[in-house]
Write an enzyme that holds these catalytic residues in place. Structure first.
Site, PDB file in Angstrom:
ATOM      1  N   ARG A  52      84.764  16.848  37.979  1.00 35.61           N
ATOM      2  CA  ARG A  52      84.473  17.210  39.425  1.00 35.61           C
ATOM      3  C   ARG A  52      83.234  16.521  39.841  1.00 35.61           C
ATOM      4  O   ARG A  52      82.918  16.183  40.906  1.00 35.61           O
ATOM      5  CB  ARG A  52      84.639  18.561  39.542  1.00 35.61           C
ATOM      6  CG  ARG A  52      84.366  18.874  41.135  1.00 35.61           C
ATOM      7  CD  ARG A  52      84.779  20.271  41.563  1.00 35.61           C
ATOM      8  NE  ARG A  52      85.007  21.341  40.726  1.00 35.61           N
ATOM      9  CZ  ARG A  52      84.136  22.249  40.239  1.00 35.61           C
ATOM     10  NH1 ARG A  52      82.618  22.024  40.755  1.00 35.61           N
ATOM     11  NH2 ARG A  52      84.003  23.177  39.477  1.00 35.61           N
ATOM     12  N   TYR A 104      91.738   9.844  65.707  1.00 39.12           N
ATOM     13  CA  TYR A 104      92.880  10.347  64.834  1.00 39.12           C
ATOM     14  C   TYR A 104      93.119  12.018  64.908  1.00 39.12           C
ATOM     15  O   TYR A 104      92.285  12.711  65.017  1.00 39.12           O
ATOM     16  CB  TYR A 104      92.706  10.168  63.330  1.00 39.12           C
ATOM     17  CG  TYR A 104      93.617  10.662  62.257  1.00 39.12           C
ATOM     18  CD1 TYR A 104      95.031  10.255  62.379  1.00 39.12           C
ATOM     19  CD2 TYR A 104      93.253  11.435  61.378  1.00 39.12           C
ATOM     20  CE1 TYR A 104      96.176  10.801  61.466  1.00 39.12           C
ATOM     21  CE2 TYR A 104      94.333  12.034  60.605  1.00 39.12           C
ATOM     22  CZ  TYR A 104      95.649  11.624  60.680  1.00 39.12           C
ATOM     23  OH  TYR A 104      96.455  12.231  59.715  1.00 39.12           O
ATOM     24  N   ASP A 176      84.053   6.109  61.643  1.00 45.11           N
ATOM     25  CA  ASP A 176      85.159   6.116  60.825  1.00 45.11           C
ATOM     26  C   ASP A 176      85.675   4.555  60.876  1.00 45.11           C
ATOM     27  O   ASP A 176      85.962   4.188  61.975  1.00 45.11           O
ATOM     28  CB  ASP A 176      86.115   7.049  61.544  1.00 45.11           C
ATOM     29  CG  ASP A 176      87.688   6.834  60.713  1.00 45.11           C
ATOM     30  OD1 ASP A 176      87.852   5.972  59.946  1.00 45.11           O
ATOM     31  OD2 ASP A 176      88.101   7.836  60.876  1.00 45.11           O
ATOM     32  N   LYS A 201      94.345   3.805  53.571  1.00 49.39           N
ATOM     33  CA  LYS A 201      95.003   2.508  54.625  1.00 49.39           C
ATOM     34  C   LYS A 201      94.699   1.032  53.955  1.00 49.39           C
ATOM     35  O   LYS A 201      95.179   0.866  52.890  1.00 49.39           O
ATOM     36  CB  LYS A 201      94.354   2.661  56.139  1.00 49.39           C
ATOM     37  CG  LYS A 201      94.460   4.128  56.277  1.00 49.39           C
ATOM     38  CD  LYS A 201      95.742   4.997  56.629  1.00 49.39           C
ATOM     39  CE  LYS A 201      95.530   6.416  57.070  1.00 49.39           C
ATOM     40  NZ  LYS A 201      96.912   7.174  56.811  1.00 49.39           N
TER      41      LYS A 201
HETATM   42  C1  PLP Z   1      91.488   6.688  61.445  1.00 48.48           C
HETATM   43  C2  PLP Z   1      91.943   7.555  60.639  1.00 48.48           C
HETATM   44  N1  PLP Z   1      91.005   8.319  59.840  1.00 48.48           N
HETATM   45  C3  PLP Z   1      91.295   9.447  59.066  1.00 48.48           C
HETATM   46  C4  PLP Z   1      92.310   9.469  58.471  1.00 48.48           C
HETATM   47  C5  PLP Z   1      92.724  10.622  57.616  1.00 48.48           C
HETATM   48  O1  PLP Z   1      92.986   9.715  56.317  1.00 48.48           O
HETATM   49  P1  PLP Z   1      93.913  10.556  55.202  1.00 48.48           P
HETATM   50  O2  PLP Z   1      95.366  10.570  55.815  1.00 48.48           O
HETATM   51  O3  PLP Z   1      93.839   9.660  54.029  1.00 48.48           O
HETATM   52  O4  PLP Z   1      93.339  11.990  54.974  1.00 48.48           O
HETATM   53  C6  PLP Z   1      93.532   8.796  58.990  1.00 48.48           C
HETATM   54  C7  PLP Z   1      95.051   8.852  58.873  1.00 48.48           C
HETATM   55  O5  PLP Z   1      95.928   8.428  59.417  1.00 48.48           O
HETATM   56  C8  PLP Z   1      93.116   7.653  60.075  1.00 48.48           C
HETATM   57  O6  PLP Z   1      94.045   6.913  60.804  1.00 48.48           O
END
Ligand code: PLP
Length: 385
Positions: A52, A104, A176, A201
């Protein structure tokens, strides 16, 4: 990364960070599938004690991500949301956050429920408008959180400008970078303090892993994030770390193709009689385009579209053959979805509509398939309406 050598992105994905096993010289860092390590002496402060906290496979992918984002410290988490949670955990009860109004849905839910319950308040604004960020800043604002390009409306925020507003108020700027990936954009170079992403992604890129990353060059923030990673424990497993590092080697090749395919499709769809609107930062004539041209290397593989009024969105997304109806994005395969029903359903409808996310909006993740095949598929789907 080898000391003192400057590398371009396409070289860094392969040679940046830790790309060989220091123990054996293996050119691919192995999967250290262990939870614990033999300690040679009691209380001896061993470099590796417990996975961890420390794992060489995770350290390797963390170092590559730090190199790709032009930062010093990288952290790998078990999902993008775990990464976002770790960054937001630097906030305390009584702190205030300014964030984008079309982030998101999961990010909105985290802020609007989990953080709100902990006493952190927020104001959601159109971060593309730096005056709106400025107006939302309060004495207790500690963070400005941006998604650019945003999800699902692909709005582009001027990172440099937003970060300078944050810094003028002693707040940190967090970006992000999921949609752009570090191939298209490196926010730390533009003044952001922290960059994070859902590695699920483009970084993972094959729709077969779930991961999240945080990169910063700020030692104090790095210490805080490391502490949260260790204490909360949402670390990326050795297996998943290996898979993401493997994928990163083709990030430049993949994103280049995502960029090319998406730009071509967005340009074509923009003139299609059955399409009312295309949201894509690579289409000239919008403020988004002007900023994107300045701060991005490519415009990315994501776009959203609205069909002409009266056309059946459900029929369209269900009748495609190459584009699969699925959540997520950034994989090699093209995906299509309806945010109001799928990825952004956790945002109350009135807030979604207020922020311009119509019920009929369709989000497209353009993959790396043959462009003509993608175009033919969309064409037949539109012709059938
Ligand atoms: C722009 C964005 N940030 C964060 C996330 C969250 O990521 P995760 O699904 O890997 O937890 C997503 C998920 O679709 C996203 O599109």
């Amino acid at each position: 990364m080898k000391e003192g050598i400057t590398m371009n992105f396409e070289t860094k994905v392969i040679h940046g960070g830790i790309q060989e096993d220091p123990a054996t010289g293996a050119v691919v860092p192995p999967i250290y599938q262990t939870s614990t390590y033999h300690q040679q002496e009691l209380g001896g402060n061993a470099e590796y004690e417990y996975t961890r906290g420390e794992n060489p496979t995770r350290f390797a992918v963390e170092s590559v991500m730090a190199a790709l984002e032009n930062g010093k410290y990288g952290f790998a988490f078990s999902s993008g949301m775990a990464a976002i949670h770790a960054v937001m955990s630097v906030l305390h009860a009584g702190d205030h956050l300014v964030m984008g109004n079309d982030v998101y849905g999961g990010t909105f839910r985290l802020v609007n429920s989990v953080l709100a319950d902990l006493g952190v308040t927020y104001t959601a604004v159109d971060t593309a408008d730096s005056a709106a960020i400025e107006a939302a800043m309060q004495d207790n604002t500690k963070m400005v959180y941006l998604e650019t390009p945003s999800n699902p409306l692909l709005h582009v925020t001027d990172i440099e400008q937003a970060a300078s507003v944050a810094h003028a108020h002693d707040a940190i700027a967090v970006v992000d970078n999921t949609f752009a990936s570090p191939y298209n954009q490196t926010p730390l170079d533009l003044g952001a303090d922290v960059v994070l992403a859902s590695g699920t992604k483009y970084l993972g890129g094959h729709s077969d892993t779930v991961s999240g990353f945080v990169v910063t060059s700020d030692e104090t923030l790095a210490d805080q994030i490391k502490m949260i990673q260790l204490s909360v424990g949402a670390v990326l497993s050795p297996q998943e770390s290996f898979l993401v590092q493997r994928s990163l080697k083709t990030l430049a090749l993949r994103v280049e193709r995502h960029n090319e395919n998406a730009l071509a499709l967005a340009t074509w769809l923009n003139d299609h009689e059955k399409i009312q609107k295309v949201y894509y930062p690579g289409l000239p004539g919008t403020p988004d385009y002007e900023i994107a041209k300045r701060q991005m290397r490519g415009f990315g593989g994501m776009m959203s579209i609205e069909l002409q009024e009266g056309l059946d969105t459900k029929q369209f997304v269900e009748n495609l053959n190459v584009f699969q109806l699925a959540e997520s994005l950034g994989g090699v395969e093209s995906l299509i979805e309806v945010p109001a029903v799928m990825t952004h359903a956790s945002i109350p409808r009135e807030i979604r509509l207020e922020n311009g996310i119509k019920d009929e909006l369709v989000r497209v993740s353009v993959g790396v398939e043959n462009l003509a095949d993608l175009k033919d598929d969309l064409a037949q789907g539109l012709d059938a309406l």
